[in-house]
Design a protein around this motif. Structure first.
Motif, PDB file in Angstrom:
ATOM      1  N   TYR A  81      85.775  23.216  25.130  1.00  0.00           N
ATOM      2  CA  TYR A  81      84.737  24.237  25.273  1.00  0.00           C
ATOM      3  C   TYR A  81      84.983  25.113  26.501  1.00  0.00           C
ATOM      4  O   TYR A  81      84.820  26.336  26.434  1.00  0.00           O
ATOM      5  N   TRP A 110      85.509  29.018  26.401  1.00  0.00           N
ATOM      6  CA  TRP A 110      84.557  29.881  27.092  1.00  0.00           C
ATOM      7  C   TRP A 110      85.291  30.881  27.986  1.00  0.00           C
ATOM      8  O   TRP A 110      85.020  32.082  27.946  1.00  0.00           O
ATOM      9  N   LYS A 120      76.248  35.415  28.529  1.00  0.00           N
ATOM     10  CA  LYS A 120      75.375  34.823  27.514  1.00  0.00           C
ATOM     11  C   LYS A 120      75.999  34.918  26.126  1.00  0.00           C
ATOM     12  O   LYS A 120      75.993  33.943  25.358  1.00  0.00           O
ATOM     13  N   THR A 160      78.870  32.497  25.802  1.00  0.00           N
ATOM     14  CA  THR A 160      78.410  31.131  25.588  1.00  0.00           C
ATOM     15  C   THR A 160      78.119  30.879  24.111  1.00  0.00           C
ATOM     16  O   THR A 160      78.505  29.840  23.563  1.00  0.00           O
TER      17      THR A 160
END
Length: 98
Positions: free
Chosen positions: A10, A14, A54, A57
């Protein structure tokens, strides 16, 4: 997939997604026409990093779920990319499961 592997996957997704999102709709000082003395005209004026973080994510989460599913179900394995037949064949089990 272990917990640590999932977290590392992750994090890599990201940062990769964030670095691709940073230049999207970026306005530089040269674009706006107000270059501050002592700075480069390519310096960002409006970058919207909170919004991009944001969205990154969310996008990285969706990509992670897809990759998690692929890895855990075994739809694609490392052996699928063994084009030169370097890996040994999988052991064959009989009907008893041994």
């Amino acid at each position: 997939m272990a917990l640590t592997s999932g977290i590392v996957l992750y994090a890599v997704l990201w940062f990769l997604t964030f670095l691709m999102a940073i230049p999207i709709r970026l306005q530089t000082q040269g674009d706006v026409g107000e270059v501050v003395p002592g700075t480069h005209a390519g310096a960002p004026e409006h970058h919207n990093l909170k919004l991009k973080a944001k969205l990154t994510t969310l996008v990285a989460g969706v990509i992670w779920v897809v990759l998690f599913w692929i890895i855990t179900t075994g739809v694609i394995t490392v052996r699928d990319f063994d084009f030169n037949n370097v890996m040994s064949p999988l052991p064959v089990s009989d009907e008893t499961g041994e």
